[in-house]
Design a protein around this motif. Sequence first.
Motif, PDB file in Angstrom:
ATOM      1  N   TYR A  44     -41.075 -28.760 -68.248  1.00 48.75           N
ATOM      2  CA  TYR A  44     -42.408 -28.322 -68.671  1.00 48.75           C
ATOM      3  C   TYR A  44     -42.863 -29.081 -69.916  1.00 48.75           C
ATOM      4  N   ASP A  45     -44.173 -29.179 -70.060  1.00 50.75           N
ATOM      5  CA  ASP A  45     -44.772 -29.697 -71.285  1.00 50.75           C
ATOM      6  C   ASP A  45     -46.187 -29.148 -71.374  1.00 50.75           C
ATOM      7  N   ARG A  59     -37.014 -26.705 -70.075  1.00 53.29           N
ATOM      8  CA  ARG A  59     -36.810 -26.657 -68.630  1.00 53.29           C
ATOM      9  C   ARG A  59     -36.409 -25.254 -68.179  1.00 53.29           C
ATOM     10  N   ARG A  60     -36.641 -25.017 -66.900  1.00 54.39           N
ATOM     11  CA  ARG A  60     -36.069 -23.865 -66.198  1.00 54.39           C
ATOM     12  C   ARG A  60     -35.254 -24.421 -65.039  1.00 54.39           C
ATOM     13  N   ASP A 116     -49.320 -22.544 -72.901  1.00 52.55           N
ATOM     14  CA  ASP A 116     -50.105 -23.397 -72.011  1.00 52.55           C
ATOM     15  C   ASP A 116     -49.266 -24.514 -71.393  1.00 52.55           C
ATOM     16  N   VAL A 117     -47.955 -24.325 -71.323  1.00 47.54           N
ATOM     17  CA  VAL A 117     -47.085 -25.340 -70.719  1.00 47.54           C
ATOM     18  C   VAL A 117     -47.154 -25.240 -69.193  1.00 47.54           C
ATOM     19  N   PHE A 118     -46.860 -26.356 -68.545  1.00 44.44           N
ATOM     20  CA  PHE A 118     -46.941 -26.384 -67.084  1.00 44.44           C
ATOM     21  C   PHE A 118     -45.898 -27.370 -66.552  1.00 44.44           C
ATOM     22  N   ALA A 195     -36.196 -37.800 -68.777  1.00 43.81           N
ATOM     23  CA  ALA A 195     -36.892 -39.059 -69.103  1.00 43.81           C
ATOM     24  C   ALA A 195     -37.160 -39.862 -67.847  1.00 43.81           C
ATOM     25  N   ARG A 196     -36.195 -39.905 -66.957  1.00 41.43           N
ATOM     26  CA  ARG A 196     -36.386 -40.670 -65.717  1.00 41.43           C
ATOM     27  C   ARG A 196     -37.409 -39.997 -64.805  1.00 41.43           C
ATOM     28  N   ALA A 197     -37.355 -38.684 -64.702  1.00 38.14           N
ATOM     29  CA  ALA A 197     -38.312 -37.976 -63.853  1.00 38.14           C
ATOM     30  C   ALA A 197     -39.713 -38.060 -64.439  1.00 38.14           C
ATOM     31  N   ARG A 198     -39.809 -38.012 -65.772  1.00 35.95           N
ATOM     32  CA  ARG A 198     -41.124 -38.036 -66.426  1.00 35.95           C
ATOM     33  C   ARG A 198     -41.820 -39.372 -66.240  1.00 35.95           C
TER      34      ARG A 198
END
Length: 201
Positions: A44-45, A59-60, A116-118, A195-198
């Motif tokens: 999330y961010d 993260r969850r 307001d994270v998603f 980092a890789r997924a982002r």
Amino acid sequence: MGKELEYKLFVPSEAALREILQDADIADLTDGAWREMPMKTTYYDSPERRFGRRNWTLRRRMEGDNSVVCVKTPHKESHTRGEWQVCADRLDDAAMEALLLAGAPQELLLLYGTGDVFPVCGAEFTRNCVMLQFSDGSRAELAGDCGVLHGQTERLPFTELELELYEGEPTEMLSLVALLCKRYGLSEQPKSKFARARSLK
């Protein structure tokens, strides 16, 4: 938890990972049974990337049937991050309060803001892991992960090996890391799953 000392190694294939996990030197160090667990992680961010800009990870993760919310922070020591996690069904105000009670920095509330994270990216993988007991009394978890990282539309398969120190000094764990790298031609994976997924679209 507080501090995580972890080494992440790139593994070229699922077949190579299976061979490594059956290594005789690893077998001699195992303390307890191997566990296989499906993992589904959502990172999330905020719209302004409040977490990402500070190199924090929120993260969850579903670990089998268990839901765990986790926050990680940068640390000045190499291969080390701050890490706090709690069992929570969802990422919400209650989970943030529980993380603070577990010792997470107060700055977490500022970054979380009004909630307001998603979801921005994620990972789905199978983890095979076991605890290792070294001769000096130190302990580490060894985990082999195989699965897929994903952005909003792109997906990236991955296979890797993680060693995380749980107790004691890291000397013998680092010796095992060096041995495995030499024996199987492994190299360090410098970027986290997040980092890789982002970086994916």
